[in-house]
Design a protein around this motif. Sequence first.
Motif, mmCIF file in Angstrom:
data_model
loop_
_atom_site.group_PDB
_atom_site.id
_atom_site.type_symbol
_atom_site.label_atom_id
_atom_site.label_comp_id
_atom_site.label_asym_id
_atom_site.label_seq_id
_atom_site.Cartn_x
_atom_site.Cartn_y
_atom_site.Cartn_z
ATOM 1 N N GLN A 194 28.279 -0.371 20.184
ATOM 2 C CA GLN A 194 26.917 -0.195 19.604
ATOM 3 C C GLN A 194 26.232 -1.070 20.731
ATOM 4 O OE1 GLN A 194 26.312 -1.932 15.747
ATOM 5 N NE2 GLN A 194 24.008 -1.953 15.956
ATOM 6 N N TYR A 195 26.667 -2.152 21.347
ATOM 7 C CA TYR A 195 26.110 -3.007 22.261
ATOM 8 C C TYR A 195 25.692 -2.195 23.474
ATOM 9 C CZ TYR A 195 25.652 -6.136 26.200
ATOM 10 O OH TYR A 195 25.172 -7.078 27.168
ATOM 11 N N SER A 196 26.800 -1.333 23.847
ATOM 12 C CA SER A 196 26.488 -0.734 25.155
ATOM 13 C C SER A 196 25.273 0.412 24.849
ATOM 14 C CB SER A 196 27.857 0.368 25.496
ATOM 15 O OG SER A 196 28.989 -0.775 25.633
ATOM 16 N N GLN A 197 25.438 0.950 23.742
ATOM 17 C CA GLN A 197 24.365 1.644 23.399
ATOM 18 C C GLN A 197 23.015 1.445 23.515
ATOM 19 O OE1 GLN A 197 25.428 3.767 19.635
ATOM 20 N NE2 GLN A 197 26.902 5.174 20.631
ATOM 21 N N GLU A 198 22.816 0.251 22.741
ATOM 22 C CA GLU A 198 21.524 -0.444 22.928
ATOM 23 C C GLU A 198 21.278 -0.902 24.157
ATOM 24 O OE1 GLU A 198 20.784 -3.042 19.775
ATOM 25 O OE2 GLU A 198 22.376 -2.082 18.322
ATOM 26 N N TYR A 199 22.158 -1.328 25.038
ATOM 27 C CA TYR A 199 22.010 -2.019 26.324
ATOM 28 C C TYR A 199 21.496 -0.828 27.278
ATOM 29 C CZ TYR A 199 22.488 -4.009 30.777
ATOM 30 O OH TYR A 199 22.482 -4.509 31.940
ATOM 31 N N TYR A 200 22.307 0.192 27.200
ATOM 32 C CA TYR A 200 21.734 1.399 27.972
ATOM 33 C C TYR A 200 20.399 1.918 27.469
ATOM 34 C CZ TYR A 200 26.206 1.469 30.464
ATOM 35 O OH TYR A 200 27.341 0.977 31.384
ATOM 36 N N SER A 201 19.923 2.011 26.223
ATOM 37 C CA SER A 201 18.757 2.561 25.836
ATOM 38 C C SER A 201 17.689 1.532 26.623
ATOM 39 C CB SER A 201 18.718 2.734 24.467
ATOM 40 O OG SER A 201 18.458 1.181 23.710
ATOM 41 N N LEU A 202 18.074 0.198 26.567
ATOM 42 C CA LEU A 202 16.859 -0.670 27.339
ATOM 43 C C LEU A 202 17.031 -0.533 28.803
ATOM 44 C CD1 LEU A 202 17.664 -3.816 24.950
ATOM 45 C CD2 LEU A 202 15.274 -2.291 25.001
ATOM 46 N N HIS A 203 18.178 -0.104 29.295
ATOM 47 C CA HIS A 203 18.407 -0.131 30.709
ATOM 48 C C HIS A 203 18.694 1.370 31.296
ATOM 49 C CE1 HIS A 203 19.082 -4.566 29.685
ATOM 50 N NE2 HIS A 203 18.374 -4.537 30.958
ATOM 51 N N PRO A 204 17.954 2.310 31.084
ATOM 52 C CA PRO A 204 18.367 3.988 31.224
ATOM 53 C C PRO A 204 18.737 4.254 32.746
ATOM 54 C CG PRO A 204 16.043 3.654 30.814
ATOM 55 C CD PRO A 204 16.709 2.289 30.428
ATOM 56 N N LEU A 205 18.405 3.507 33.574
ATOM 57 C CA LEU A 205 18.779 3.659 35.146
ATOM 58 C C LEU A 205 20.149 3.435 35.041
ATOM 59 C CD1 LEU A 205 15.438 2.985 36.839
ATOM 60 C CD2 LEU A 205 16.347 5.084 36.189
ATOM 61 N N GLU A 206 20.340 2.325 34.535
ATOM 62 C CA GLU A 206 21.923 1.755 34.617
ATOM 63 C C GLU A 206 22.920 2.612 34.104
ATOM 64 O OE1 GLU A 206 23.102 -2.469 34.085
ATOM 65 O OE2 GLU A 206 20.780 -3.069 34.519
ATOM 66 N N ALA A 207 22.407 3.233 32.961
ATOM 67 C CA ALA A 207 23.202 4.387 32.105
ATOM 68 C C ALA A 207 23.343 5.412 33.179
ATOM 69 C CB ALA A 207 22.611 4.587 30.860
ATOM 70 N N THR A 208 22.461 5.919 33.800
ATOM 71 C CA THR A 208 22.581 7.175 34.920
ATOM 72 C C THR A 208 23.326 6.750 35.997
ATOM 73 O OG1 THR A 208 20.490 8.118 34.193
ATOM 74 C CG2 THR A 208 21.070 8.826 36.308
ATOM 75 N N GLU A 209 23.178 5.311 36.437
ATOM 76 C CA GLU A 209 24.004 5.001 37.610
ATOM 77 C C GLU A 209 25.514 4.885 37.330
ATOM 78 O OE1 GLU A 209 24.471 0.662 39.364
ATOM 79 O OE2 GLU A 209 22.190 1.237 39.481
ATOM 80 N N ASN A 210 25.651 4.543 35.927
ATOM 81 C CA ASN A 210 27.192 4.924 35.617
ATOM 82 C C ASN A 210 27.948 5.964 35.098
ATOM 83 O OD1 ASN A 210 27.684 1.999 36.233
ATOM 84 N ND2 ASN A 210 26.536 1.297 34.303
ATOM 85 N N GLY A 211 26.945 7.074 35.271
ATOM 86 C CA GLY A 211 27.485 8.299 34.849
ATOM 87 C C GLY A 211 27.184 8.588 33.411
ATOM 88 N N ILE A 212 26.286 7.838 32.692
ATOM 89 C CA ILE A 212 26.099 8.193 31.371
ATOM 90 C C ILE A 212 24.637 8.985 31.364
ATOM 91 C CG2 ILE A 212 25.658 7.047 28.814
ATOM 92 C CD1 ILE A 212 27.429 4.745 29.816
ATOM 93 N N ASN A 213 24.540 10.120 30.916
ATOM 94 C CA ASN A 213 23.437 10.983 31.085
ATOM 95 C C ASN A 213 22.744 11.035 29.801
ATOM 96 O OD1 ASN A 213 24.083 11.414 33.826
ATOM 97 N ND2 ASN A 213 25.549 13.152 33.067
ATOM 98 N N ASP A 214 23.078 10.445 28.748
ATOM 99 C CA ASP A 214 22.090 10.451 27.350
ATOM 100 C C ASP A 214 20.702 9.725 27.685
ATOM 101 O OD1 ASP A 214 24.565 11.416 26.476
ATOM 102 O OD2 ASP A 214 25.356 9.399 25.576
ATOM 103 N N TYR A 215 20.682 8.939 28.641
ATOM 104 C CA TYR A 215 19.195 8.403 28.867
ATOM 105 C C TYR A 215 18.613 8.802 30.091
ATOM 106 C CZ TYR A 215 21.651 5.421 25.585
ATOM 107 O OH TYR A 215 22.649 5.235 24.544
ATOM 108 N N ASN A 216 18.755 9.826 30.535
ATOM 109 C CA ASN A 216 18.407 10.394 31.820
ATOM 110 C C ASN A 216 16.816 10.798 31.707
ATOM 111 O OD1 ASN A 216 20.615 10.300 33.245
ATOM 112 N ND2 ASN A 216 20.899 12.635 33.135
ATOM 113 N N ASP A 217 16.173 11.057 30.490
ATOM 114 C CA ASP A 217 14.878 11.454 30.082
ATOM 115 C C ASP A 217 13.880 10.244 30.007
ATOM 116 O OD1 ASP A 217 16.116 10.977 27.580
ATOM 117 O OD2 ASP A 217 15.184 12.192 26.564
ATOM 118 N N LYS A 218 14.746 9.200 30.064
ATOM 119 C CA LYS A 218 13.906 7.594 29.693
ATOM 120 C C LYS A 218 13.594 6.898 30.856
ATOM 121 C CE LYS A 218 15.665 7.394 25.127
ATOM 122 N NZ LYS A 218 15.050 8.480 24.620
ATOM 123 N N LEU A 219 12.523 6.113 30.997
ATOM 124 C CA LEU A 219 12.216 5.513 31.954
ATOM 125 C C LEU A 219 12.023 3.779 31.550
ATOM 126 C CD1 LEU A 219 11.906 4.765 35.133
ATOM 127 C CD2 LEU A 219 9.651 5.349 34.723
#
Length: 110
Positions: free
Chosen positions: A36-61
């Motif tokens: 849950q922490y990871s999901q919330e963290y990546y929703s707040l930091h979508p570019l880091e998610a994309t950088e780490n290969g997690i494409n769920d947040y590619n539509d966010k900035l």
Amino acid sequence: MKRALILSSLVFTLISCKKASESPKEAFDLKPMLEQYSQEYYSLHPLEATENGINDYNDKLAMNLTQDYMSKYLMFNQKYLDTLSVVNLEHLNPSELLTVEILEYRLNSE
């Protein structure tokens, strides 16, 4: 990049942990909380998610200079600090304890 490495190491450390034989009242399963922490963290930091290969947040900035973002991030950090404060550290194996300590350090330093 540093944050991504720390976050990834926290998740992988926990996933590789073996469960200790404890009674249900004493045990605290860190895996769901870290996911849950990871999901919330990546929703707040979508570019880091994309950088780490997690494409769920590619539509966010992230608009991380706004007051709204800053207050969300502070609440996010406090939420997980509060969660960690109720974890009974005596019942964690060394790997889980290290994961909690790293996460707590990270949350306090941010």
